[in-house]
Design a protein around this motif. Structure first.
Motif, PDB file in Angstrom:
ATOM      1  N   VAL A   1      30.654  40.063  42.962  1.00 14.63           N
ATOM      2  CA  VAL A   1      30.979  41.483  42.838  1.00 14.63           C
ATOM      3  C   VAL A   1      32.497  41.607  42.815  1.00 14.63           C
ATOM      4  N   ASN A   2      33.023  42.114  41.722  1.00 11.04           N
ATOM      5  CA  ASN A   2      34.490  42.170  41.552  1.00 11.04           C
ATOM      6  C   ASN A   2      35.019  43.587  41.789  1.00 11.04           C
ATOM      7  N   LYS A   3      36.333  43.692  41.851  1.00 15.14           N
ATOM      8  CA  LYS A   3      37.067  44.967  41.960  1.00 15.14           C
ATOM      9  C   LYS A   3      36.776  45.697  43.257  1.00 15.14           C
ATOM     10  N   ILE A   4      36.548  44.927  44.330  1.00 12.72           N
ATOM     11  CA  ILE A   4      36.214  45.595  45.586  1.00 12.72           C
ATOM     12  C   ILE A   4      37.402  46.398  46.127  1.00 12.72           C
ATOM     13  N   ASP A   5      38.584  46.140  45.578  1.00 15.98           N
ATOM     14  CA  ASP A   5      39.755  46.921  46.033  1.00 15.98           C
ATOM     15  C   ASP A   5      39.648  48.388  45.613  1.00 15.98           C
ATOM     16  N   LEU A   6      38.809  48.648  44.616  1.00 15.30           N
ATOM     17  CA  LEU A   6      38.704  50.012  44.098  1.00 15.30           C
ATOM     18  C   LEU A   6      37.660  50.848  44.842  1.00 15.30           C
TER      19      LEU A   6
ATOM     20  N   VAL B   1      29.737  42.045  31.714  1.00 20.30           N
ATOM     21  CA  VAL B   1      30.039  43.027  30.661  1.00 20.30           C
ATOM     22  C   VAL B   1      31.551  43.094  30.393  1.00 20.30           C
ATOM     23  N   PRO B   2      31.943  43.599  29.213  1.00 21.40           N
ATOM     24  CA  PRO B   2      33.378  43.689  28.901  1.00 21.40           C
ATOM     25  C   PRO B   2      34.133  44.495  29.966  1.00 21.40           C
ATOM     26  N   GLY B   3      35.266  43.987  30.348  1.00 22.18           N
ATOM     27  CA  GLY B   3      36.132  44.733  31.261  1.00 22.18           C
ATOM     28  C   GLY B   3      35.816  44.561  32.740  1.00 22.18           C
ATOM     29  N   VAL B   4      34.816  43.757  33.065  1.00 23.15           N
ATOM     30  CA  VAL B   4      34.426  43.614  34.463  1.00 23.15           C
ATOM     31  C   VAL B   4      35.417  42.724  35.234  1.00 23.15           C
ATOM     32  N   GLY B   5      36.230  41.984  34.473  1.00 18.24           N
ATOM     33  CA  GLY B   5      37.276  41.178  35.113  1.00 18.24           C
ATOM     34  C   GLY B   5      37.102  39.674  34.979  1.00 18.24           C
ATOM     35  N   LYS B   6      36.359  39.247  33.959  1.00 19.81           N
ATOM     36  CA  LYS B   6      36.090  37.812  33.790  1.00 19.81           C
ATOM     37  C   LYS B   6      37.377  37.008  33.621  1.00 19.81           C
ATOM     38  N   SER B   7      38.241  37.462  32.719  1.00 15.45           N
ATOM     39  CA  SER B   7      39.471  36.699  32.459  1.00 15.45           C
ATOM     40  C   SER B   7      40.357  36.659  33.703  1.00 15.45           C
ATOM     41  N   THR B   8      40.413  37.781  34.408  1.00 15.62           N
ATOM     42  CA  THR B   8      41.232  37.842  35.623  1.00 15.62           C
ATOM     43  C   THR B   8      40.694  36.859  36.660  1.00 15.62           C
ATOM     44  N   LEU B   9      39.376  36.826  36.803  1.00 14.89           N
ATOM     45  CA  LEU B   9      38.741  35.908  37.761  1.00 14.89           C
ATOM     46  C   LEU B   9      38.986  34.454  37.359  1.00 14.89           C
TER      47      LEU B   9
ATOM     48  N   VAL C   1      33.662  28.559  30.813  1.00 20.78           N
ATOM     49  CA  VAL C   1      33.288  29.207  29.560  1.00 20.78           C
ATOM     50  C   VAL C   1      33.092  30.697  29.823  1.00 20.78           C
ATOM     51  N   GLU C   2      33.888  31.526  29.159  1.00 25.60           N
ATOM     52  CA  GLU C   2      33.774  32.977  29.348  1.00 25.60           C
ATOM     53  C   GLU C   2      32.922  33.590  28.243  1.00 25.60           C
ATOM     54  N   THR C   3      31.857  34.290  28.627  1.00 25.77           N
ATOM     55  CA  THR C   3      31.066  34.980  27.608  1.00 25.77           C
ATOM     56  C   THR C   3      30.722  36.384  28.082  1.00 25.77           C
TER      57      THR C   3
ATOM     58  N   SER D   1      38.172  40.650  44.933  1.00 28.08           N
ATOM     59  CA  SER D   1      39.058  41.369  44.039  1.00 28.08           C
ATOM     60  C   SER D   1      39.834  40.292  43.307  1.00 28.08           C
ATOM     61  N   ALA D   2      39.448  40.049  42.062  1.00 30.38           N
ATOM     62  CA  ALA D   2      40.097  38.968  41.307  1.00 30.38           C
ATOM     63  C   ALA D   2      41.579  39.260  41.165  1.00 30.38           C
ATOM     64  N   GLU D   3      41.896  40.532  41.142  1.00 26.71           N
ATOM     65  CA  GLU D   3      43.288  40.903  40.914  1.00 26.71           C
ATOM     66  C   GLU D   3      44.147  40.676  42.152  1.00 26.71           C
ATOM     67  N   SER D   4      43.673  41.132  43.312  1.00 22.81           N
ATOM     68  CA  SER D   4      44.496  40.985  44.518  1.00 22.81           C
ATOM     69  C   SER D   4      44.241  39.652  45.214  1.00 22.81           C
TER      70      SER D   4
ATOM     71  N   THR E   1      46.862  36.037  26.301  1.00 22.87           N
ATOM     72  CA  THR E   1      47.954  36.760  26.929  1.00 22.87           C
ATOM     73  C   THR E   1      47.519  37.271  28.301  1.00 22.87           C
ATOM     74  N   ARG E   2      46.212  37.547  28.458  1.00 24.62           N
ATOM     75  CA  ARG E   2      45.775  38.039  29.753  1.00 24.62           C
ATOM     76  C   ARG E   2      45.851  36.952  30.816  1.00 24.62           C
ATOM     77  N   MET E   3      45.545  35.719  30.429  1.00 28.66           N
ATOM     78  CA  MET E   3      45.640  34.650  31.422  1.00 28.66           C
ATOM     79  C   MET E   3      47.023  34.023  31.357  1.00 28.66           C
TER      80      MET E   3
HETATM   81  N1  LIG Z   1      41.491  46.981  40.441  1.00 28.03           N
HETATM   82  C1  LIG Z   1      41.079  45.838  39.907  1.00 28.03           C
HETATM   83  N2  LIG Z   1      41.189  45.646  38.611  1.00 28.03           N
HETATM   84  C2  LIG Z   1      40.765  44.473  38.097  1.00 28.03           C
HETATM   85  C3  LIG Z   1      40.215  43.456  38.906  1.00 28.03           C
HETATM   86  N3  LIG Z   1      39.889  42.419  38.118  1.00 28.03           N
HETATM   87  C4  LIG Z   1      40.214  42.773  36.861  1.00 28.03           C
HETATM   88  N4  LIG Z   1      40.754  44.009  36.832  1.00 28.03           N
HETATM   89  C5  LIG Z   1      41.245  44.750  35.659  1.00 28.03           C
HETATM   90  O1  LIG Z   1      40.166  45.036  34.803  1.00 28.03           O
HETATM   91  C6  LIG Z   1      40.582  44.995  33.444  1.00 28.03           C
HETATM   92  C7  LIG Z   1      39.711  44.038  32.648  1.00 28.03           C
HETATM   93  O2  LIG Z   1      39.901  42.726  33.152  1.00 28.03           O
HETATM   94  P1  LIG Z   1      39.605  41.432  32.298  1.00 28.03           P
HETATM   95  O3  LIG Z   1      39.823  40.275  33.193  1.00 28.03           O
HETATM   96  O4  LIG Z   1      40.347  41.445  31.031  1.00 28.03           O
HETATM   97  O5  LIG Z   1      38.070  41.660  32.012  1.00 28.03           O
HETATM   98  P2  LIG Z   1      37.087  40.818  31.073  1.00 28.03           P
HETATM   99  O6  LIG Z   1      35.763  40.857  31.719  1.00 28.03           O
HETATM  100  O7  LIG Z   1      37.666  39.485  30.794  1.00 28.03           O
HETATM  101  O8  LIG Z   1      37.071  41.686  29.763  1.00 28.03           O
HETATM  102  P3  LIG Z   1      36.649  41.228  28.275  1.00 28.03           P
HETATM  103  O9  LIG Z   1      37.273  39.891  28.007  1.00 28.03           O
HETATM  104  O10 LIG Z   1      37.175  42.305  27.406  1.00 28.03           O
HETATM  105  O11 LIG Z   1      35.156  41.173  28.252  1.00 28.03           O
HETATM  106  C8  LIG Z   1      42.047  44.578  33.455  1.00 28.03           C
HETATM  107  O12 LIG Z   1      42.833  45.711  33.336  1.00 28.03           O
HETATM  108  C9  LIG Z   1      42.203  43.935  34.825  1.00 28.03           C
HETATM  109  O13 LIG Z   1      43.523  44.052  35.292  1.00 28.03           O
HETATM  110  C10 LIG Z   1      40.125  43.694  40.308  1.00 28.03           C
HETATM  111  O14 LIG Z   1      39.676  42.874  41.104  1.00 28.03           O
HETATM  112  N5  LIG Z   1      40.570  44.898  40.743  1.00 28.03           N
END
Ligand SMILES: Nc1nc2c(ncn2[C@@H]2O[C@H](COP(=O)(O)OP(=O)(O)OP(=O)(O)O)[C@@H](O)[C@H]2O)c(=O)[nH]1
Ligand SMILES: [Mg+2]
Length: 308
Positions: free
Chosen positions: A193-198, A56-64, A146-148, A228-231, A100-102
């Protein structure tokens, strides 16, 4: 054309960009050239791996994807990211958000990031996604991501063109399990499962356990990773797993491509035919010699006679 193809094979960006513009153009002349280009692209003999990332949008696909992409590049791969952007269906163009996100990945020499509008014809995938994949593979990219956005049928399409589909999810409050539904689970190969840091360790484990349980309901046993894709926490295990994966059977992709080409061919034929005829007969009507209905009947009769 030969120069363009040579440029693509050498992996030159300007050639790649030019080819993509050609593929995405709707001008008749460009369509013809695009078809010729696709026909003449050599098939890649280096093994490539196509990974679909859905969620789903915002789950962190681009970050991963950025994190995965950087690891693949460290391993010596060339990484292409095709982001299917559903929001652009409305505006008709791609937003540059993902680029810009990547940020880090987009600065890498061995990475190529392309936001691609979803044209809606095939659910989550743009009608040119498969062609884009072929193009970047011909240009030497061997890890295609491929991101969808995981809505409705889109996983089905991703599954058709990718070797591996990764469902990205995150712990949710309450007992609603995001994306863990029949239909979706049947079309993915691993769950992350992403964002486990939260979340607390306990919540993460409970959520993952919930996923496993619902998979059992559907008699599936997919690997579940916690990251945690971010950390970067947990990413190494996921990367290690992906390193061991190989390209699967691409029959479905070939079939899909065949269907796409057929569709395109039909459309071109039709446009050509109707376009030419329409003009001629419209003039007859406009000049007042005929009623539209008469023109239509006469056209039909002419056509029928020509078949006899
Ligand atoms: N705390 C935390 N935040 C994360 C993590 N991964 C991604 N985020 C944040 O979640 C938000 C959305 O991340 P994206 O990677 O843009 O998510 P997306 O699934 O690609 O979103 P869309 O392209 O809009 O569908 C951003 O603000 C990221 O910084 C994580 O592992 N931990
Ligand atoms: Mg994104």
């Amino acid at each position: 054309m030969k120069a363009l193809i040579d440029g693509i094979i050498r992996g030159e960006r300007p050639s790649l960009a030019k080819a993509i513009t050609l593929l995405e153009s709707s001008l008749p002349q460009d369509r013809q050239n695009a078809a010729e280009l696709l026909r003449s692209l050599p098939s890649n003999d280096r093994p490539t791996l196509r990974i679909g990332v859905t969620g789903v949008p915002g789950v962190g696909k681009s970050t991963l994807i950025e994190s995965l992409g950087l690891s693949f590049i460290q391993d010596g791969h060339k990484v292409a990211v095709l982001a299917i952007d559903p929001s652009s269906t409305v505006t008709g163009g791609s937003i540059l958000g993902d680029k810009t996100r990547m940020q880090q990945l987009s600065q890498e020499m061995d990475a190529f990031i392309r936001p691609s509008p979803s044209k809606g014809t095939l659910g989550g995938l743009s009608e040119h996604t498969l062609q884009l994949i072929k193009l970047v593979e011909a240009a030497g990219f061997d890890r295609i991501i491929v991101e969808t956005v995981g809505v409705g049928q889109s996983e089905t399409d991703v599954k058709q063109v990718c070797d591996l589909v990764l469902l990205l999810t995150m712990p949710t409050v309450g007992d609603e399990l995001q994306g863990v539904k029949r239909g979706i689970m049947e079309r993915v190969d691993l769950v992350v499962v992403n964002k486990i840091d939260l979340y607390s360790e306990k919540m993460v484990q409970a959520f993952s356990q919930g996923i496993r349980q619902s998979m059992h309901l559907y008699q599936q046993d997919l690997p579940v990773f916690q990251v945690s894709a971010e950390s970067g926490r947990g990413m190494e295990e996921l990367v290690e797993y992906l390193r061991r994966q190989e390209a699967g059977d691409r029959k479905e992709a070939d079939l899909l491509e065949f269907r796409l080409r057929l569709n395109q061919l039909q459309k071109e034929l039709w446009d050509e035919m109707v376009g030419g005829l329409q003009k001629e007969w419209e003039e007859k009507v406009l000049q007042g010699g005929m009623l539209p209905e008469e023109a239509a009947w006469e056209l039909l009769n002419t056509f029928k006679q020509s078949l006899q």
